[in-house]
Motif scaffolding. Structure first.
Motif, PDB file in Angstrom:
ATOM      1  N   TRP A  88       0.888  -1.099  -0.170  1.00 50.86           N
ATOM      2  CA  TRP A  88      -0.093   0.097   0.018  1.00 50.86           C
ATOM      3  C   TRP A  88       0.686   1.352   0.136  1.00 50.86           C
ATOM      4  O   TRP A  88       2.026   1.177   0.310  1.00 50.86           O
ATOM      5  N   ARG A  89       0.324   2.422  -0.413  1.00 48.18           N
ATOM      6  CA  ARG A  89       0.943   3.522  -0.298  1.00 48.18           C
ATOM      7  C   ARG A  89      -0.035   4.607   0.001  1.00 48.18           C
ATOM      8  O   ARG A  89      -1.418   4.749  -0.164  1.00 48.18           O
ATOM      9  N   MET A  90       0.652   5.701   0.791  1.00 45.15           N
ATOM     10  CA  MET A  90      -0.175   6.846   0.911  1.00 45.15           C
ATOM     11  C   MET A  90      -0.132   7.879   0.217  1.00 45.15           C
ATOM     12  O   MET A  90       0.812   8.383  -0.451  1.00 45.15           O
ATOM     13  N   GLU A  91      -1.243   8.259  -0.317  1.00 42.75           N
ATOM     14  CA  GLU A  91      -1.379   9.316  -1.278  1.00 42.75           C
ATOM     15  C   GLU A  91      -2.330  10.413  -0.591  1.00 42.75           C
ATOM     16  O   GLU A  91      -3.745  10.358  -0.794  1.00 42.75           O
ATOM     17  N   GLY A  92      -1.502  11.305  -0.235  1.00 38.62           N
ATOM     18  CA  GLY A  92      -2.116  12.518   0.420  1.00 38.62           C
ATOM     19  C   GLY A  92      -2.601  11.811   1.929  1.00 38.62           C
ATOM     20  O   GLY A  92      -1.838  11.226   2.599  1.00 38.62           O
ATOM     21  N   ARG A  93      -3.778  12.002   2.136  1.00 36.46           N
ATOM     22  CA  ARG A  93      -4.524  11.238   3.401  1.00 36.46           C
ATOM     23  C   ARG A  93      -5.243  10.069   3.111  1.00 36.46           C
ATOM     24  O   ARG A  93      -5.709   9.460   4.205  1.00 36.46           O
TER      25      ARG A  93
END
Length: 121
Positions: free
Chosen positions: A75-80
């Motif tokens: 997974w990745r954080m994109e923004g919030r």
């Protein structure tokens, strides 16, 4: 003898005209077949939101956050927002025999495959 030749020639001309009409009708009514290659290819490593990933795996988004390391989700954080890779979800389902929702998976696949094609410069 000449009559036989004339009848053969007339029959040949009739056959040619009938064949031309048949080919014309075939080309008129021939529908183009939809090929699977016409559809744009899926993007490399498509990402899904945490709500979509939770819907596929039949868990809540909070439970998904708890188990993602245990089942090996990438997974990745994109923004919030946390985005999960669809390939890792499919691998987790196969490896751990997890329950999943095929209807939600199909919805996501149609959404991903209907992305607009970027023009090439």
């Amino acid at each position: 003898m000449e009559q036989d030749i004339n009848t053969v020639i007339s029959e040949m001309s009739q056959l040619r005209s009938e064949l031309s009409r048949i080919t014309e009708l075939l080309t008129r009514y021939e529908k183009p077949k939809k090929a699977k290659d016409d559809r744009p290819a899926m993007p490399h490593n498509p990402k899904v939101s945490k709500d979509e990933a939770a819907a596929i795996l039949l868990v809540s988004p909070r439970q998904l956050q708890r188990i993602r390391k245990k089942i090996g989700l990438k997974w990745r954080m994109e923004g919030r927002e946390s985005m999960y890779l669809l390939e890792s979800i499919v691998n987790a389902i196969c490896n751990y025999q997890l329950p999943w929702n095929p209807a939600e998976y199909d919805k996501i696949l149609t959404r991903i495959s209907k992305l607009p094609i970027m023009p090439q410069l």
